[in-house]
Design a protein around this motif. Structure first.
Motif, PDB file in Angstrom:
ATOM      1  N   VAL A 174     -67.093 121.491 -10.503  1.00 26.51           N
ATOM      2  CA  VAL A 174     -68.459 122.090 -10.288  1.00 26.51           C
ATOM      3  C   VAL A 174     -69.090 121.358  -9.096  1.00 26.51           C
ATOM      4  CG1 VAL A 174     -70.652 122.430 -11.522  1.00 26.51           C
ATOM      5  CG2 VAL A 174     -68.639 122.731 -12.814  1.00 26.51           C
ATOM      6  N   GLU A 175     -69.656 122.235  -8.330  1.00 21.45           N
ATOM      7  CA  GLU A 175     -70.505 121.743  -7.463  1.00 21.45           C
ATOM      8  C   GLU A 175     -71.877 122.173  -7.827  1.00 21.45           C
ATOM      9  OE1 GLU A 175     -69.464 123.067  -3.252  1.00 21.45           O
ATOM     10  OE2 GLU A 175     -67.579 121.875  -3.578  1.00 21.45           O
ATOM     11  N   TYR A 176     -73.131 121.472  -7.459  1.00 27.28           N
ATOM     12  CA  TYR A 176     -74.228 121.861  -7.979  1.00 27.28           C
ATOM     13  C   TYR A 176     -75.305 122.123  -6.824  1.00 27.28           C
ATOM     14  CZ  TYR A 176     -72.806 119.992 -12.473  1.00 27.28           C
ATOM     15  OH  TYR A 176     -72.063 119.779 -13.505  1.00 27.28           O
ATOM     16  N   ALA A 213     -87.027 116.652 -11.576  1.00 27.34           N
ATOM     17  CA  ALA A 213     -85.833 116.350 -11.077  1.00 27.34           C
ATOM     18  C   ALA A 213     -84.935 115.506 -12.074  1.00 27.34           C
ATOM     19  CB  ALA A 213     -86.279 114.929  -9.817  1.00 27.34           C
ATOM     20  N   GLN A 214     -85.734 114.942 -13.056  1.00 26.08           N
ATOM     21  CA  GLN A 214     -84.764 114.167 -14.185  1.00 26.08           C
ATOM     22  C   GLN A 214     -84.090 115.460 -15.034  1.00 26.08           C
ATOM     23  OE1 GLN A 214     -88.165 112.217 -16.262  1.00 26.08           O
ATOM     24  NE2 GLN A 214     -87.408 110.047 -15.226  1.00 26.08           N
ATOM     25  N   THR A 215     -84.689 116.414 -15.165  1.00 27.78           N
ATOM     26  CA  THR A 215     -84.087 117.493 -15.757  1.00 27.78           C
ATOM     27  C   THR A 215     -82.707 117.963 -14.993  1.00 27.78           C
ATOM     28  OG1 THR A 215     -85.868 118.379 -17.139  1.00 27.78           O
ATOM     29  CG2 THR A 215     -84.209 119.986 -16.718  1.00 27.78           C
ATOM     30  N   ARG A 216     -82.979 118.163 -13.823  1.00 25.99           N
ATOM     31  CA  ARG A 216     -81.743 118.611 -12.777  1.00 25.99           C
ATOM     32  C   ARG A 216     -80.803 117.538 -12.988  1.00 25.99           C
ATOM     33  NH1 ARG A 216     -86.100 119.743  -9.303  1.00 25.99           N
ATOM     34  NH2 ARG A 216     -85.278 118.080  -7.812  1.00 25.99           N
ATOM     35  N   GLU A 217     -80.965 116.208 -13.073  1.00 24.82           N
ATOM     36  CA  GLU A 217     -80.107 115.116 -13.164  1.00 24.82           C
ATOM     37  C   GLU A 217     -79.511 114.979 -14.314  1.00 24.82           C
ATOM     38  OE1 GLU A 217     -79.670 110.401 -12.471  1.00 24.82           O
ATOM     39  OE2 GLU A 217     -81.752 111.151 -13.181  1.00 24.82           O
ATOM     40  N   GLN A 218     -80.008 115.421 -15.718  1.00 30.13           N
ATOM     41  CA  GLN A 218     -79.459 115.529 -16.826  1.00 30.13           C
ATOM     42  C   GLN A 218     -78.586 116.557 -16.943  1.00 30.13           C
ATOM     43  OE1 GLN A 218     -82.730 115.880 -19.581  1.00 30.13           O
ATOM     44  NE2 GLN A 218     -83.365 113.845 -19.513  1.00 30.13           N
ATOM     45  N   ALA A 243     -72.022 121.201 -22.022  1.00 29.37           N
ATOM     46  CA  ALA A 243     -70.606 121.308 -21.555  1.00 29.37           C
ATOM     47  C   ALA A 243     -69.918 122.603 -22.103  1.00 29.37           C
ATOM     48  CB  ALA A 243     -69.807 120.050 -21.385  1.00 29.37           C
ATOM     49  N   ASP A 244     -69.869 122.977 -23.269  1.00 27.06           N
ATOM     50  CA  ASP A 244     -69.371 123.870 -23.912  1.00 27.06           C
ATOM     51  C   ASP A 244     -69.895 125.279 -23.514  1.00 27.06           C
ATOM     52  OD1 ASP A 244     -67.663 122.317 -25.070  1.00 27.06           O
ATOM     53  OD2 ASP A 244     -68.433 122.340 -27.153  1.00 27.06           O
ATOM     54  N   ARG A 277     -76.654 117.796 -14.268  1.00 28.17           N
ATOM     55  CA  ARG A 277     -75.583 116.957 -13.769  1.00 28.17           C
ATOM     56  C   ARG A 277     -74.699 116.451 -14.589  1.00 28.17           C
ATOM     57  NH1 ARG A 277     -79.232 116.120  -9.885  1.00 28.17           N
ATOM     58  NH2 ARG A 277     -78.621 114.000  -9.768  1.00 28.17           N
ATOM     59  N   LEU A 278     -75.496 115.304 -15.372  1.00 26.82           N
ATOM     60  CA  LEU A 278     -74.669 114.284 -16.035  1.00 26.82           C
ATOM     61  C   LEU A 278     -74.073 114.919 -17.544  1.00 26.82           C
ATOM     62  CD1 LEU A 278     -77.319 111.373 -15.653  1.00 26.82           C
ATOM     63  CD2 LEU A 278     -75.250 111.783 -14.475  1.00 26.82           C
ATOM     64  N   ALA A 279     -74.892 116.076 -18.007  1.00 29.25           N
ATOM     65  CA  ALA A 279     -74.247 116.441 -18.945  1.00 29.25           C
ATOM     66  C   ALA A 279     -72.931 117.152 -19.075  1.00 29.25           C
ATOM     67  CB  ALA A 279     -75.325 117.457 -19.695  1.00 29.25           C
ATOM     68  N   SER A 280     -72.729 117.804 -17.729  1.00 26.42           N
ATOM     69  CA  SER A 280     -71.492 118.557 -17.608  1.00 26.42           C
ATOM     70  C   SER A 280     -70.389 117.770 -16.628  1.00 26.42           C
ATOM     71  CB  SER A 280     -71.751 119.853 -17.139  1.00 26.42           C
ATOM     72  OG  SER A 280     -72.410 119.595 -15.715  1.00 26.42           O
ATOM     73  N   GLY A 281     -70.925 116.809 -15.954  1.00 23.87           N
ATOM     74  CA  GLY A 281     -70.178 116.048 -15.023  1.00 23.87           C
ATOM     75  C   GLY A 281     -69.743 116.861 -13.970  1.00 23.87           C
ATOM     76  N   ARG A 282     -68.672 116.526 -13.384  1.00 22.64           N
ATOM     77  CA  ARG A 282     -67.843 117.195 -12.207  1.00 22.64           C
ATOM     78  C   ARG A 282     -66.979 118.435 -12.754  1.00 22.64           C
ATOM     79  NH1 ARG A 282     -67.576 118.681  -7.763  1.00 22.64           N
ATOM     80  NH2 ARG A 282     -65.534 118.167  -7.161  1.00 22.64           N
TER      81      ARG A 282
END
Length: 133
Positions: free
Chosen positions: A35-37, A14-19, A118-119, A21-26
């Protein structure tokens, strides 16, 4: 441009999935849609999600067990008609050849560098959605 892009994130952590989401943002870049995840922790969930939803890019964790992201990537490329581009999270730069073997469209190392991630995600979204950079 479509209103949103859908990104499937596969990891048993779950932490990887959160990272991710946080790394690329919306929105990983100004020229791609927000983006929707969709998060998945198991291979059956990935297969079900791909069958039931429009997915623009898959982010697969190479360190997931028991079905690792590299094997899942290769399976998806073989079995899913019009498989979305795949961004593979690899444990070390030396694993890039395995990402090539799995037929991933791009790979980034974990822990995630938010800018590099993100890139890479934005590049795959541009490719999938036909957005000019």
């Amino acid at each position: 441009m479509q209103p949103t892009a859908t990104v499937l994130v596969y990891s048993d952590n779950a932490q990887t999935r959160e990272q991710v989401r946080l790394a690329s943002g919306r929105r990983p870049a100004a020229d791609v849609p927000p983006v929707e995840y969709l998060e998945c922790a198991t291979l059956p969930a990935v297969l079900r999600t791909l069958a039931e939803h429009r997915v623009d890019v898959c982010v697969l964790d190479g360190e997931t067990a028991p079905a690792g992201g590299m094997g899942v990537c290769r399976q998806l490329k073989d079995e899913v008609f019009r498989c979305p581009p795949v961004l593979l999270l690899i444990g070390r730069p030396q694993d890039a050849w395995l990402a090539t073997w799995s037929r991933a469209d791009a790979a980034v190392t974990h822990p995630l560098d938010p800018v590099a991630f993100a890139d890479a995600l934005a590049g795959l979204l541009r490719q999938k959605l036909g957005v000019d950079a």
